[in-house]
Design a protein around this motif. Structure first.
Motif, mmCIF file in Angstrom:
data_model
loop_
_atom_site.group_PDB
_atom_site.id
_atom_site.type_symbol
_atom_site.label_atom_id
_atom_site.label_comp_id
_atom_site.label_asym_id
_atom_site.label_seq_id
_atom_site.Cartn_x
_atom_site.Cartn_y
_atom_site.Cartn_z
ATOM 1 N N LEU A 1 -4.068 -0.299 -5.168
ATOM 2 C CA LEU A 1 -5.196 0.522 -5.607
ATOM 3 C C LEU A 1 -5.693 0.188 -7.008
ATOM 4 O O LEU A 1 -6.725 0.711 -7.434
ATOM 5 C CB LEU A 1 -4.820 2.007 -5.533
ATOM 6 C CG LEU A 1 -4.600 2.552 -4.125
ATOM 7 C CD1 LEU A 1 -4.099 3.993 -4.174
ATOM 8 C CD2 LEU A 1 -5.872 2.462 -3.299
ATOM 9 N N GLU B 1 0.828 -1.198 0.000
ATOM 10 C CA GLU B 1 0.000 0.000 0.000
ATOM 11 C C GLU B 1 0.870 1.258 0.000
ATOM 12 O O GLU B 1 1.923 1.292 0.633
ATOM 13 C CB GLU B 1 -0.911 0.015 1.229
ATOM 14 C CG GLU B 1 -1.901 -1.140 1.269
ATOM 15 C CD GLU B 1 -2.888 -0.998 2.415
ATOM 16 O OE1 GLU B 1 -3.275 0.150 2.735
ATOM 17 O OE2 GLU B 1 -3.275 -2.034 2.980
ATOM 18 N N ALA C 1 -9.171 8.079 -3.199
ATOM 19 C CA ALA C 1 -8.125 7.237 -2.608
ATOM 20 C C ALA C 1 -6.729 7.659 -3.051
ATOM 21 O O ALA C 1 -5.737 7.370 -2.367
ATOM 22 C CB ALA C 1 -8.365 5.774 -2.971
ATOM 23 N N HIS D 1 -10.114 9.181 -8.269
ATOM 24 C CA HIS D 1 -10.791 8.758 -7.044
ATOM 25 C C HIS D 1 -10.088 9.356 -5.820
ATOM 26 O O HIS D 1 -8.871 9.556 -5.814
ATOM 27 C CB HIS D 1 -10.776 7.232 -6.965
ATOM 28 C CG HIS D 1 -11.662 6.667 -5.890
ATOM 29 N ND1 HIS D 1 -11.251 6.572 -4.577
ATOM 30 C CD2 HIS D 1 -12.925 6.156 -5.938
ATOM 31 C CE1 HIS D 1 -12.217 6.035 -3.852
ATOM 32 N NE2 HIS D 1 -13.234 5.776 -4.648
#
Length: 237
Positions: A164, A151, A207, A205
């Motif tokens: 992602l 991540e 994120a 997005h």
């Protein structure tokens, strides 16, 4: 509109081509990343045994995903013949996938790892690592100044990660195309999910907020047989 007909410049895979953290790189249309000078191949989010994981939860999907991923992995390894392979987490779709994998698939994966330094990075789907397979297991691994993790950390530089499943949408009047992509600025490079694991989050997005300097962000969109580079500003708004 297909990427092959879009007016984008094709990637150049030589010393004048793309670099990350000073290292020449090849963005492969499979979703793999190759560091030529390091003989290092990077893949992300293999999600092996995804069909079996769904079956264990009572949801049937065709049980061919592992064989297809291994075939794609074999092809990209044959193409670049790396001395090292790093798999950036979510190597298996759940915690027991490595243990429950069929013997023939285990043998095929072991054969791909034979004679290579193989590094498994733990992901959120498989935080306990892999079992019964060759290779070393890390939460985070560093090589030649590059940091490999699953991540994005929102810290540091020269970070290479996955998780992602980035994708991008390119629009032209009356037409648009969405493809998985690599996303890279000067500090961070996020890989798409490898090969047959597709879909993912659009780069706009939330994120991705704060992960990139958008003015310096280059998107490397996967086409059927090549990769295309374009600035983030060229994407659909």
């Amino acid at each position: 509109m297909s990427l092959s007909t879009a007016s984008l410049e094709n990637e150049r895979f030589d010393d004048t081509g793309p670099r990350f953290a000073g290292h020449p790189v090849v963005f492969d249309c499979s979703g793999a990343l190759f560091f030529q000078a390091l003989s290092l191949l990077v893949v992300s989010d293999l999600h092996l045994e995804r069909g079996a994981a769904h079956a264990r939860r009572g949801f049937f999907v065709p049980p061919y995903d592992t064989a297809r991923q291994l075939a794609s992995l074999s092809a990209v390894i044959a193409r670049y013949r790396p001395a090292r392979v790093v798999s950036l987490g979510d190597n298996f779709h759940d915690r027991v996938g490595a243990r429950e994998m069929a013997d023939d698939h285990r043998a095929a994966l072991s054969a791909l790892a034979a004679g290579r330094d193989w590094v498994w990075i733990n992901g959120n789907h498989d935080p306990d690592g892999v079992s019964g397979l060759p290779g070393r297991v890390f939460d985070e691994w560093t090589c030649d100044g590059l940091i490999f993790r699953h991540e994005p950390s929102r810290r540091g530089k020269a970070e290479i990660c996955g998780h992602l499943h980035p994708s991008a949408t390119l629009s032209r009047p009356g037409k648009s195309v969405r493809r998985p992509c690599f996303a890279a600025d000067e500090n961070r490079l996020i890989l798409p999910a490898f090969a047959t694991t597709r879909g993912g989050l659009d780069l706009r997005h939330r994120a991705f907020a704060g992960l990139f300097d958008r003015a310096a962000l280059t998107v490397h969109m996967l086409g059927p047989d090549r990769v295309y580079a374009l600035p983030f500003a060229a994407l659909a708004g």
